[in-house]
Scaffold this active site. Structure first.
Site, PDB file in Angstrom:
ATOM      1  N   GLY A   1      60.133 -11.369  -3.062  1.00 41.88           N
ATOM      2  CA  GLY A   1      59.405 -12.212  -4.007  1.00 41.88           C
ATOM      3  C   GLY A   1      57.988 -11.777  -4.340  1.00 41.88           C
TER       4      GLY A   1
ATOM      5  N   ASP B   1      55.081 -14.716  -2.050  1.00 40.97           N
ATOM      6  CA  ASP B   1      55.112 -15.286  -3.400  1.00 40.97           C
ATOM      7  C   ASP B   1      54.733 -16.762  -3.398  1.00 40.97           C
ATOM      8  OD1 ASP B   1      57.429 -16.029  -2.051  1.00 40.97           O
ATOM      9  OD2 ASP B   1      58.817 -15.469  -3.648  1.00 40.97           O
TER      10      ASP B   1
ATOM     11  N   ASP C   1      55.999 -22.744   0.617  1.00 37.94           N
ATOM     12  CA  ASP C   1      56.741 -23.979   0.332  1.00 37.94           C
ATOM     13  C   ASP C   1      56.766 -24.851   1.585  1.00 37.94           C
ATOM     14  OD1 ASP C   1      58.312 -25.833  -0.956  1.00 37.94           O
ATOM     15  OD2 ASP C   1      60.175 -24.734  -0.651  1.00 37.94           O
ATOM     16  N   THR C   2      57.817 -24.716   2.417  1.00 32.16           N
ATOM     17  CA  THR C   2      57.801 -25.453   3.679  1.00 32.16           C
ATOM     18  C   THR C   2      56.817 -24.806   4.650  1.00 32.16           C
ATOM     19  OG1 THR C   2      59.491 -24.095   4.745  1.00 32.16           O
ATOM     20  CG2 THR C   2      60.262 -25.976   3.459  1.00 32.16           C
ATOM     21  N   GLY C   3      56.513 -23.516   4.401  1.00 35.56           N
ATOM     22  CA  GLY C   3      55.600 -22.793   5.264  1.00 35.56           C
ATOM     23  C   GLY C   3      56.283 -22.075   6.416  1.00 35.56           C
TER      24      GLY C   3
ATOM     25  N   THR D   1      58.401 -19.552   6.461  1.00 35.04           N
ATOM     26  CA  THR D   1      58.388 -18.093   6.357  1.00 35.04           C
ATOM     27  C   THR D   1      57.070 -17.513   6.848  1.00 35.04           C
ATOM     28  OG1 THR D   1      59.826 -18.239   4.419  1.00 35.04           O
ATOM     29  CG2 THR D   1      58.709 -16.137   4.784  1.00 35.04           C
ATOM     30  N   LEU D   2      55.977 -17.964   6.238  1.00 31.46           N
ATOM     31  CA  LEU D   2      54.683 -17.365   6.549  1.00 31.46           C
ATOM     32  C   LEU D   2      54.250 -17.648   7.984  1.00 31.46           C
ATOM     33  CD1 LEU D   2      52.900 -15.561   4.865  1.00 31.46           C
ATOM     34  CD2 LEU D   2      51.490 -17.538   4.303  1.00 31.46           C
TER      35      LEU D   2
ATOM     36  N   ASP E   1      62.974 -15.389  -7.686  1.00 28.65           N
ATOM     37  CA  ASP E   1      64.343 -15.373  -8.209  1.00 28.65           C
ATOM     38  C   ASP E   1      65.060 -16.705  -8.108  1.00 28.65           C
ATOM     39  OD1 ASP E   1      64.600 -15.298  -5.285  1.00 28.65           O
ATOM     40  OD2 ASP E   1      66.725 -14.980  -5.680  1.00 28.65           O
TER      41      ASP E   1
ATOM     42  N   ARG F   1      63.663 -12.190 -11.637  1.00 26.96           N
ATOM     43  CA  ARG F   1      62.486 -11.626 -10.964  1.00 26.96           C
ATOM     44  C   ARG F   1      61.596 -10.844 -11.925  1.00 26.96           C
ATOM     45  NH1 ARG F   1      63.030 -12.167  -5.333  1.00 26.96           N
ATOM     46  NH2 ARG F   1      65.155 -12.011  -4.527  1.00 26.96           N
TER      47      ARG F   1
END
Ligand code: 5GP
Ligand code: MG
Length: 180
Positions: free
Chosen positions: A46, A102, A105-107, A109-110, A162, A168
């Site tokens: 992303g 990218d 959102d919920t956080g 991933t990061l 995406d 994308r």
């Protein structure tokens, strides 16, 4: 008519607005990382458009590497199990790592990537995301820099983001309506 002339796509952030913000944040990165050993780690796929534009604006040296995260995959907009690949491969010792994604959102991933990178003992770990949402979150981690805020319930595509691997390549960010 092209496949993009659909009622499902509503323009949200133009290519021009993105360009302006990217320049503004390139200056912020330059100030923050001047004289430091900077390693930009982009979260694929992303963040690829964002990082490609950002690094071409930067007037300080930076190494660039990537890792891969996926939670949505071909399921579209329903988050699944979070998978992270390629962290072991990164050479972060002594580096000032800047994680770039990218959207926050919920956080999950990061914050997951942040914790895993920390274990590899870099000098420091910062983060930047193109988009963020103002939502209630379980995770306590928050990115250092967020370029744009988007609505809680808007599913956005384009500029790297995406829907089932489509869209994308759109130059700007659009809201995708009526999906699934
Ligand atoms: P988080 O782990 O913060 O919930 O989600 C981050 C990832 O979810 C992003 O990197 C992105 O792949 C995906 N995501 C979350 N919201 C959206 C959205 O509105 N549109 C798209 N295309 N992906 C999203
Ligand atoms: Mg995705």
């Amino acid at each position: 008519m092209t496949y993009l002339d659909t009622e499902c796509l509503a323009p949200l952030i133009s290519q021009e607005s993105i360009n302006e913000k990217v320049q503004e944040y390139a200056r912020i990165i330059e100030r923050e990382y001047a004289g430091k050993d900077l390693l930009i780690v982009m979260i694929m796929k992303g963040a690829f458009c964002f990082v490609a534009d950002l690094v071409r604006e930067l007037k300080i040296p930076a190494c660039i590497d990537f890792l891969t995260c996926s939670s949505y995959g071909m399921r579209g907009t329903v988050p699944g199990e979070l998978k992270v690949h390629g962290i072991e491969r990164l050479d972060v010792k002594g580096k000032h790592v800047l994680l770039i994604d990218d959207i926050f959102d919920t956080g999950r991933t990061l914050s997951e990537v942040y914790s895993r990178i920390k274990l590899l003992e870099p000098e420091a770990v910062g983060s930047m995301v193109l988009l963020g949402r103002n939502t209630e979150r379980e995770v306590v981690y928050h990115p250092d820099h967020v370029l744009f805020q988007v609505e809680e319930d808007a599913f956005v595509v384009g500029y790297g983001l995406d829907y089932k691997e489509q869209y994308r390549g759109l130059p700007g960010i659009c809201v995708l309506h009526h999906h699934e």
